[in-house]
Every structure is written in C-alpha cells, then in structure tokens.
Design an enzyme around this catalytic site. Structure first.
Site, PDB file in Angstrom:
ATOM      1  N   ALA B  42      26.099  37.523  50.543  1.00 28.59           N
ATOM      2  CA  ALA B  42      27.128  36.530  50.261  1.00 28.59           C
ATOM      3  C   ALA B  42      27.967  36.297  51.508  1.00 28.59           C
ATOM      4  CB  ALA B  42      27.991  37.008  49.100  1.00 28.59           C
ATOM      5  N   CYS B  44      29.849  33.930  52.284  1.00 28.13           N
ATOM      6  CA  CYS B  44      31.180  33.398  52.002  1.00 28.13           C
ATOM      7  C   CYS B  44      32.164  34.483  51.581  1.00 28.13           C
ATOM      8  CB  CYS B  44      31.103  32.337  50.914  1.00 28.13           C
ATOM      9  SG  CYS B  44      29.990  30.985  51.336  1.00 28.13           S
ATOM     10  N   TYR B 426      44.900  20.009  27.352  1.00 25.37           N
ATOM     11  CA  TYR B 426      46.300  20.345  27.526  1.00 25.37           C
ATOM     12  C   TYR B 426      46.739  21.448  26.575  1.00 25.37           C
ATOM     13  CZ  TYR B 426      51.242  20.285  26.428  1.00 25.37           C
ATOM     14  OH  TYR B 426      52.521  20.678  26.156  1.00 25.37           O
TER      15      TYR B 426
END
Lengths: 444, 444
Positions: B42, B44, B426
């Site tokens: 990985a 990143c 929401y």
C-alpha cells in the site's frame, strides 16, 4: 394594498416558505401563526438534546420571532388556527393565552401544520412516564422525568429513526433499554438482512431487541410500571412511543382541501392543493417518489425545507417546482450508522418491479488505518435495464453518508454499468482503494 | 501449451492484473517480475507508516508472493526487466541478487513499471537527509534517519498530496515543518481560493508555508544543513522531495512502444499499447480525462487498480474497457481534508471552456452538533449548458468524501439544474438540513 401570505405553522416548511417568499417579493405581507411558543427549531436534534450532547435548548432554535421580524415577517406564537374559510379567504384563530378568537385574512394561504406522533388507543396509555418526542416541550418533559425518577428500564416502542436515535441518548441516563418493533425487523424501511446487522450490534451493546411483537397496553400506579405485548409483559418505568407520525391535515380537510395517501394533504409539484390559493408543504403534505412515480407520504425535515421553499416562492408569485423524493434517510444508533435511499426489496415487490440485489461487506478506510470501520453496502438494480433502484448502508466510521452517492446516481437514472468504473476519492484515511460502493456495483 | 502472460511490476496495476487474469482464465500461465522485494503493498499508506499511525510494516502488505502462488501466479522478486524484445516475445531480465541475466518469454506482455519520484538536478541533491517517498525502502530510510538524527527543521518540497500528508507525520517527530511550493498556491490542481484556506490552517498550526518559491540547491557536511531557493536560504536538517513523479516508460519506449503525454505509455481504453500483445497499466501509462476528453497523465492508486484489472482481463482474452478518469483526489493535512474532482478553473481556462463557479461555506453536520466541522464547497459548471465540470472541497470532520457525490454527478453528465432538489441524507450528526453540496448547487 399589498398581497398577504398567511402561513399556518412555524417550523421547517413554514419558516422556509416565509423566508423564501420574502426574498421573492419584498413588499408581500407575510404572517405566520403557530400554536407553539417556539418557531424554527431543530426537531431532529431533540434526541441529542435529551442525551445532553446538545447542552443548551437555545442551540436548537435556528431563528426567533424577532429575527423574522427583521425580515418584516410577522410571527404570531401561541395562536392556533381553528377554521379555514376559503370563500372568505380568512382563517379563524384562537389566542391560546387569552382564548380570544379572531380572523386572519389572506390572499394566499400556506398550510404547514406538520404531523403528530401516532399514539395507539391502548389501556393506560396516559400514564405518567409514557412519552412521545416531537416538540421541544416533549423533550423537556422527558428530561425532567429522567432526572426526577431515574428510570431503570426504558422501553422504546418502534424501531425507526427516532427510536434508534433515542437508544444512545437514553443509555446516557444509565437505564436498560428495550427496543420493541412490531415488524419482523428493525428499520422496516430497510431490508431484513441489513437490519439484522443492526440488531446484532445493539444486542452486543446490551440493548434488548424484540421484533414481531405488538404493544397491547400498560399498567402502573401513578407512573407506568409494566408494558404488555402479544408475547407477555415487561417491567418498565419509562416508555417512548416512536411509532410513526400522522399528518395534521384535519383543519385543511374540513375546509375542502383534498387529502391523498395516508390522509396527507395532496399537493402537486408546485405545492398547490386542490383549492385555489391554498398551498401545503412539509410533514402535513404528500410528495412524489422519484423511482416509483407514486404519491407517497415520507415526512422528513429535508423535504419539509425544500417543499416550504418551493411553496413560499410560488405563493409569492414565482413558479418553482419540487420534483419529489427518494425516501433517503440516515440515522445513528450508538456508533452504528444506517442509511437508505430509493426502493428496498419489499417496496420493489409491492410495486411489481423485477430486481437484482447485491450486498458486500468492506471497510470505510484502508484496512491498516485506525479510523477504518466495517461497512455493508446493498444495492438494488432493475432487471434487465440495470437502473439503480435503491441502496442501503450499515456500518461505522463514515459509512452511511456514502448513500448520497447513490441518491445522486438514482436522481440521474444511472445504471450499474455506467458507474462501475467511477473515479471516486481514495486516500487511506478515507477509503480502501476500491470504495465499498464501487465494490458493490462491481458485484452485478 | 498454455498461453503465458508476463507482467513487469508487482504493485497496484501489476498484481490487480494478475489476479483478474487468473479469474478470467484458470489455465493461463502468469508470471510477474519486480525489482523490489515487496509486492502488492500500500504505497499510499507510507506517510502514515512513517508517522507511526500504521505501526507495523506488515500491515502495508496486502498479499505476499506465497499468497499469489496459491492462485498459481508466479511472482519473481528482485528481478529487473532489462530489455523487451517484441519480435522474440521475450524480456531479458537480471536477477538482482546474482547479477545473472536470463530471458522470460511471453505471449502477452503487461508493462506495469509504475513511476518514480521526480528529482531535480541540483547542487548537493545527494546529501544525506534528502529523501523521496515512493517505496517501503524509502519509508524505512526516512524512519531510520528521523530516529537517529532527530531533525529540528524539516523541509517538504512540493505542496501536493504526498507533501501535505507528510506534514502531520513529520510533526509526530517534534520538528518544525516548512512547506515549499513553486506554484502560487499549495495543491496546484485546486484553485487558489480553496488552497488559501489550507494555507491559513497550516499556518495556524505552526507550519511555515512558502509559495511561489523555487528550490535551487542544498549545502551541508555529511548531512544536509541548508536549502537554497530563489528567495534565500533555509536552515534544514531533513528534506522530503515530493515534486511529482515521472513514468517509468523508458524500457517500453526502447522496445518501440509509443509514448504519450508526459512520456507515459500511450494506451487505448483496452490498455493496449501500439505494439500487438503489449499492454500497459498504472502509473507508467496515460489515461483519458472524462470531462475534457483529452489524454492525461494523472497517476493514482485507484486508477492503477482499475487499469490493471482491465489489462489483466484483456490479456487473458476478455474485452474490458476503462473509460477514463475525473482526476478525483483526496488528502488529509493534519485535521483538514481536501478533495477535488473534474476540472478546476485553470484547467477550464487552458481548455477554453466557459464556466461559472460558486463557492459556499457551511458545516459538515448540524451547527449544534459537537461533530460539526467547517466545510467549503466549490462547484464549476459549464456556460451555458450548466453541466458540472468540477468540484473542490476543503474542510473538517467528514467534509472531503462528499466529493464522491460530485464525481458521480459528473460521471452521469449532470447539470446543476438536475441536482438542486436532490434527496440527500440528513440527520443532525451527518449533515445540516441542507447538505453543503446542495447549498453550493443552489447558488447557481
């Protein structure tokens, strides 16, 4: 003389309408009446106010009558609309402080009377310690009771959003929490496989979950002591009834306003009722489901704000339209996040829509990141077109708000195929290399 | 005899391709060679490994050669490809342990040679204490240096994603951090107004930000002691060069493979190069920008995985296509989150696209919620069509991942108009009633 817009209702739809109407027409006379003393408050924040996460009641109030006065919007509190007289274009009102009746005339009328909690007709339903949660008054009453009586066993009746949000906030008071749902699973507007993930989680956190069980009554002395169901009895000393809401449409109906599904006020996409000059918006009104095309009653704070804005614009002479809803919803139950949009499996079946569904389990961030949480994504697509019909997400740590991606996709009538390559944002603290939504889309 | 797929490269694109090819064709002979000792890691995650947020090196490794062996994929580490001979369908390789040269034959060849950090030709660039960050070896070298020398002033050259991610991770070592960027603002692939929000935040957290300033060289004794720029000199005892990357395309180019923009290997949407049977994918290859339609070089881990998957499928006899990218990116700089997708203002100007932009400041959750953070959303739309061209988000507490909604919208060629009513999720802990993205869309 100016036109006068009269608004019945002072919360989400009503006050959004008032503000929008004022922006459209600076000369319009605008009056809003409400039987409450509070206006423009955040009803959705009430569970967190009870739990103490929102410490001050004042934080729930977005704007006060004096704030609206500065926009030249007259807000009359503690005034109840008693009768709408369409021929006379006036509303008979009662001042709740004095009992005095009077008349408010209007040129355009906007009905934003909202909804009230459904309360079943059951034995001893009026005992002390049995509550609903809708208004600031309700939340203050619950807080006072919790502090005075320090309940040991709290029963929440209804496993929808409010019931689930109240779990963590009741646990703040140190009581046991029992969650009762008459459907076969919590969150009846989601699929059972997704709801069961929530059930397991709540059980692991010590919450007693009882599904397929019907409330039948209560018993107690001065206060509630026992709840009865079709499966037995439960000792309880606090009860929250969160069994859904009923639209406050009686006032409008009595004036000849046509009702639609679930007795909500039927409106078109301009928020017009069947009577000229009378509009409705928010939790008292119907809307259209954008996937099924059908009239639905899905009262939500977001929809109330959007409908209110459209109604306010049109009542002030504009021509706005509100396309409809996807039934998007989101809630937090302790640390678990839940969301949905579009249609779930049961809804598809009821509508006779042929669908495929796929469900994946992944992580909200790279597996090696401390902020990474479990996430389950389920997507439904129409057969054979591949159009996305709906989606559901259950998980932790930033899981649920990903539903907005799918709401956007459904709004744009996207097919699974059109999205499987999507360039979504990746960096280890935010997502695995393949975002869980992409993983789900790639299962089709 | 079976077909043989030879893959040069063992990280994102290469190993995604190998796995996908195996799923497509269980009989295919698949060999991957890499000059590194690690595969499938990985990249990143390296900044967070340096900062200690990922404690164990092993956590960065998704799969080891022995894991691939179980899929009957042969992975040869510490083997470098020296020469591609397309006529002979073989690659001359060097065993980096023994120096031994040999030949690997192939029927299909997939070039996933990745990219390397750009290192400018400057005075004293080879001093101890000057690093790049690309491989696990780089991260181990940086960690060792930090622990041994405990630097007091760290210079990061380049204000892109890696540079920004390294800020918080270098601060973990207790040093001062100076961020140098030759462009007029940090994050050159975002707009200046958005980048300035980041600059103010970093300055408030004690980071020294220097923009419009060019690195010109270094001085030191055994280690780096001073950095020179066109504006003066800076005492420093650690330097990270994060000035972008250069595609490793020379090997392919020497074999007659055509290069495209920025000397990356030119591929079509099937990941085919100009030479029959030779594919390329990942950070060594070009791709297409879905908004501009132009060939671009935007090396990203997500794209490498997707391109690798497509190349693997096609090299195994399938016919997959990769549509292209939006240049979506996201990063965290301390607590601030940054994301972008599509085109920014400068890109629109260079392409001669007429646009309108709107920017709003809002909150990531209801204002009364403790988890609520500031968020700035900027959206660009084409004139006069209203098609969304790009978006940028800067903020805290769940702000940046909202960019995926806009990536979805651009993928679906949405106009602002089609989205202004969107039914987004929401509930107070997740959003204000009007999600910030909706607020921005409603500004047009």
């Amino acid at each position: 003389m100016n036109n006068k817009l009269l608004i019945i209702g002072g919360v989400a739809a009503g006050m959004s309408a008032a503000s929008k109407a004022r922006r459209i027409d600076s000369e319009l006379e605008i009056t809003a009446i409400t039987d409450d003393q509070y206006v423009s408050y955040a009803g959705c924040g009430l569970p967190y106010f009870i739990g103490g996460k929102i410490p001050e009641q004042a934080q729930l109030i977005a704007r006060r009558p004096e704030d609206f006065a500065q926009q030249n919007i007259s807000v009359k509190t503690r005034v109840r609309a008693r009768l709408i007289r369409p021929e006379q274009k006036c509303v008979v009102t009662e001042n709740l402080e004095t009992g005095q009746l009077s008349e408010e005339s209007y040129d355009r009328l906007l009905v934003c009377t909202g909804a009230r909690p459904y309360i079943p007709s059951l034995e001893a339903i009026n005992l002390e310690g049995i509550f609903v949660l809708r208004t600031i008054h309700d939340s203050l009453a619950i807080k006072a009771y919790m502090h005075q009586h320090i309940p040991k066993r709290a029963l929440i009746v209804g496993g929808g959003y409010i019931g689930l949000e109240m779990v963590e906030n009741l646990l703040e008071y140190g009581c046991e929490v029992i969650l009762l749902e008459r459907s076969s699973h919590l969150l009846p507007n989601m699929d059972e496989d997704m709801a069961l993930i929530l059930t397991s989680y709540l059980q692991s956190r010590g919450v007693e979950v009882r599904t397929s069980e019907n409330l039948t009554g209560f018993a107690g002395d001065s206060r509630v002591r026992e709840a009865f169901t079709d499966k037995g009895s439960l000792p309880v000393d606090f009860v929250l009834l969160s069994m859904g809401v009923v639209p406050n449409s009686e006032l409008a109906a009595a004036a000849g306003v046509e009702l639609g599904i679930r007795n909500a006020i039927r409106v078109n996409d301009k928020m017009e009722s069947n009577l000229p000059g009378i509009y409705a918006a928010g939790d008292c009104a119907t809307t259209k489901h954008l996937v099924s095309g059908q009239e639905v009653y899905i009262p939500m704070g977001t929809t109330a704000n959007k409908q209110g804005k459209v109604a306010g614009e049109n009542a002030a002479g504009g021509s706005a339209r509100f396309a409809g809803v996807l039934g998007t919803g989101i809630a937090r139950a302790m640390e678990m996040e839940l969301s949905r949009t579009g249609l779930c499996e049961n809804e598809c079946r009821q509508l006779g829509i042929d669908f495929i569904s796929r469900r994946v389990k992944s992580r909200t961030a790279a597996h090696y990141c401390p902020v990474s949480g479990e996430i389950h994504v389920k997507i439904l697509a129409e057969k054979p077109s591949g159009h996305i019909l709906g989606a559901q997400i259950v998980g932790f740590a930033g899981a649920a708000k990903r539903i907005d991606m799918l709401a956007t996709a459904i709004t744009m009538r996207a097919t699974v195929e059109s999205l499987i390559d999507m360039d979504l944002a990746y960096s280890p603290p935010f997502s695995p290399v393949w975002d869980p939504v992409l993983v789900a889309l790639n299962q089709f």
